[in-house]
Scaffold this active site. Sequence first.
Site: not given
Length: 642
Positions: A319, A215, A209, A217-218, A504
């Site tokens: 990233y 936050d 990310d 989430d994956d 989200r």
Amino acid sequence: MLDKNALSQLQSLKQEIQLSTPHFEGRVRSTGGRFGFVNTDDGQQFFLAPDEMDKVLPGDRIEFRVEPAGEGKEQAIIEKLLSTELNEFFGKYIVRGKGHFVEADHPTLNRWIFVPPAKRMNASDGDLVKAHISQHPFPKGKAQADIDTIIGKPTDAHIEQTFIKAKWQLPTEFDDAVSTQVAELTAKGLDDILSERTDLTHLPFVTIDSAGTRDIDDALYAEARSQGWALWIAIADPAALIQPGTALDHAALQRATSVYFPDQVVPMLPAELSEQLCSLQADQLRPAMAVELRIGEAGEIEQIHIYNATIRSRAKLSYNQVAQLIDGESSDIPAELHGHLVHLDNCARALAAFRKNHCLVMEDRPDFKLITDEQGKVKDIVRIERNQAHRLVEECMLACNRAVAGWLAEKGSGFFIEHAGVRTERQGEVAALLKEHLPLEKKPSLNRLEDYVSLMQQADASNSDLPLRMIISRQLERSNLSLDAKPHMGLGFAYYTTFTSPLRKYNDLLIHRIVKALLTDSSVQLPDESILLNIQNAQSNARMAANQAETWLKLLWLAQQDKEQLYDASIVHMNSTGFTVRLDNTGIEGTIDRRKAGNGWTFETKTLTHRNEEQRFILGQSVRVKLTDVQPQARVARFVLA
């Protein structure tokens, strides 16, 4: 001088004429100028001259008669106000001499509204305010407003985002009931939840990310198989903690989405959950909905398995870190993760190839990051190119969402994101455009998924001098949440939903609950259409709020630049009056007015092209432009061709 009898006869004659004149009902529509129109329920439209438009507000329902307006034209004359919709609004307080007004920040209310002395709340020139209509302009054309709240001054820190959040009624605080529930969940912890789940802690998941994301989430993991890959996508599982009907659930439904402003986040869930207890933080045990996909060598999804799982992410990667590793550059990623990330990249590339061959892929577009100071004003705008790590994550999320949608469709349950393709009223011209520029024997059909995908792929590969795919993309329907399992034409998928962002987006949280029920053969509680519509509207409002705040801040920055500067830009939209251009280095958009271009310029609706005998302008074309007018708070920038 007429006697009483003659006057009475004249009055009777006027009444007879008025009674014999056809009367209509309709709704008022404003324009960018002082004039407007009134639209009847049966589709007729009549002109409202400025003097008549002054008597009404946009959206008013009126009774009117129609009179000649000269040169064979007709105009509406207002007889009666039937109803009005516009009440409260937001805007800028303006003082001109002894007159006090509000300039509305409203898409259709384009006039200043007078504020009487007793209703001004000591507002000062330039203040940003909330007001309401206290005197309707019908019949004398004199509207008045009362000031309800002074939101702030233009010099206040973060005033742009404060104003936009108030305007769009975005809740910024959680109430006491939610806070109490969150405190109870935090105190209880996760032990009871984790003990009942499939243990996947042996799989070396990682999160990828932006560096500042909290936050999370994956998480992802892939392993190579003899033919293809096993791809694992673990998604944060707030549904394991948030029960339907609780205060926390109601708050999440009301918000429907997290809203990301340039330097602030208005979260859907409190930070104690979205950034801590449910966030897939590195080296922490977390509940997750884990989706295992078996991916073939050509990138096809062969199998799907879904688990209520416990995972432990091995690392929080950015990233840039992952892109450097993929590109063979030195990286600070632990060596034991390198091989897994290579497998993940290879799998993502296969998924991308499959989508390119069998579905639809949009071209990469850069992102733009606003660098702000302590006052919330923009210091710089940085263009960020998408790298292979961005594409890797995107492909995995798309594959997960598509696979879950197919799984739900097979079970005859769930809800979906449908996209109908080209707007009905534009299909004729789009079909004609494709027939002219592709090797087609007859006008194509745009309504079947297979046909549509094939045509868009041909348009991408065409050697036409027009950007066919870009032209068509400006004429598409919007996507919708639906209980019916219909295709997503824009992506070229038979079925699509979103499952991967439950921290989200509330619809993703609902999908998690449905999947959980199906996994245990429990009764499924589907949302009704009204709930889906409310979610969709709330998310649309949130997107518009974030876009308006960002545009306002960008234009404040643009207003400070050299007035003589020339900018490289691309044409991104066209209509009969002009272009919309996007500046290449900042993503700022503005308009170029072509109504007075002269020299035989015309606009062609089929190709979205401005042309004359010597020259033409098409979508995607690079141009050089100069700024002529910028109004940051109104979010308006005007350019001319350089």
